[in-house]
Enzyme design. Structure first.
Site, PDB file in Angstrom:
ATOM      1  N   ARG A  88      13.018  12.321  -6.598  1.00 14.30           N
ATOM      2  CA  ARG A  88      11.656  12.600  -7.062  1.00 14.30           C
ATOM      3  C   ARG A  88      11.453  14.059  -7.444  1.00 14.30           C
ATOM      4  NH1 ARG A  88       9.430   7.909  -3.869  1.00 14.30           N
ATOM      5  NH2 ARG A  88       7.246   7.697  -4.386  1.00 14.30           N
ATOM      6  N   ARG A 127      -3.201  -3.902  -4.114  1.00 16.29           N
ATOM      7  CA  ARG A 127      -2.003  -4.573  -3.590  1.00 16.29           C
ATOM      8  C   ARG A 127      -1.910  -4.469  -2.061  1.00 16.29           C
ATOM      9  NH1 ARG A 127       2.922  -0.498  -5.575  1.00 16.29           N
ATOM     10  NH2 ARG A 127       2.272   1.302  -4.346  1.00 16.29           N
ATOM     11  N   ARG A 169      -0.957  11.356  -5.659  1.00 15.99           N
ATOM     12  CA  ARG A 169       0.445  10.962  -5.891  1.00 15.99           C
ATOM     13  C   ARG A 169       0.752  10.954  -7.390  1.00 15.99           C
ATOM     14  NH1 ARG A 169       0.837   5.375  -3.239  1.00 15.99           N
ATOM     15  NH2 ARG A 169       3.029   5.433  -3.797  1.00 15.99           N
TER      16      ARG A 169
END
Ligand code: AMP
Length: 216
Positions: A88, A127, A169
């Site tokens: 990342r 979700r 994020r």
């Protein structure tokens, strides 16, 4: 044959779902650093405590700790993998490249799914994720029992899927991970797939893209 690839891309772009699809086709394991960290969190290790603290603000875990996890995974599991959510940062990318160089097992592909921000925000905030197997499900896939449709485990809302943390994020992805995407594009091993629509539609586009790279 594709046996060393990684799935990068912004949160909720569908990389976990498509990595699982490719894994089912090939028998090669998906390795999710996010899932490894959630296991550490549940076990209450020092790394887990730090990870839990950082996830409340959607902050990345320090590079050297993630590299440590990845290195011990490679040492114990070998040279076939589909990494999900790693690397990342550019520092992780370069450290990973060195590890693979030392082992003589170069990375073959980096895979990116394109999905607009608004769709990803909607996916993430609705979700539910299984605490046991780590798979994420949209509301339409969850039955009356409210348990994981795949393994029967307990479904939870990830604390970092809540609106404000999710936006952080996304911001962090643009700042820290977009350069990783550019790095693999420059190396000529990035494939980009339209990630909109349902998982089967995406898998079928993904399969065509893989055909162009020599097939599964
Ligand atoms: P994920 O399940 O991949 O969305 O990861 C959940 C959280 O774990 C992230 O928001 C980070 O805090 C942490 N994490 C996962 N993978 C990495 C990584 N490669 N580098 C740093 N932090 C990570």
């Amino acid at each position: 044959m594709i046996e060393r690839a990684l799935f990068i891309g912004p949160p909720a772009c569908g990389k976990g779902t498509q990595a699982a699809w490719l894994s089912a086709k090939t028998g090669i394991s998906v390795v999710s650093t996010g899932r490894m960290l959630r296991i550490e969190e549940r076990a209450g290790t020092e790394l887990g405590k730090l990870s839990l603290e950082l996830s409340k603000t959607g902050t990345l875990v320090p590079d050297e700790m993630v590299i440590g996890l990845v290195e011990s995974w490679l040492d114990t599991h070998g040279d076939q993998f589909f990494f999900d959510g790693f690397p990342r940062t550019l520092a992780q990318t370069k450290a990973f490249e060195k590890l693979l160089e030392k082992r003589g097992t170069p990375l073959q592909l980096a895979i990116l799914f394109d999905v607009p921000d608004s769709v990803r925000l909607e996916r993430a905030t609705s979700r539910q994720t299984c605490r046991d197997c780590g798979k994420a499900f949209p509301p339409s896939a969850v039955g009356e029992s409210g348990d994981c449709p795949k393994c029967g485990g307990a479904l939870i809302r990830r604390i970092d899927d809540v609106g404000d943390v999710f936006r952080l994020r996304m911001e962090q992805y643009s700042r820290m991970t977009q350069p990783v995407v550019d790095y693999y594009r420059d190396k000529g091993i990035l494939i980009e797939v339209d990630g909109t629509g349902n998982p089967d539609e995406v898998s079928s586009r993904f399969a065509s893209a893989l055909e162009h790279c020599g097939g599964i």
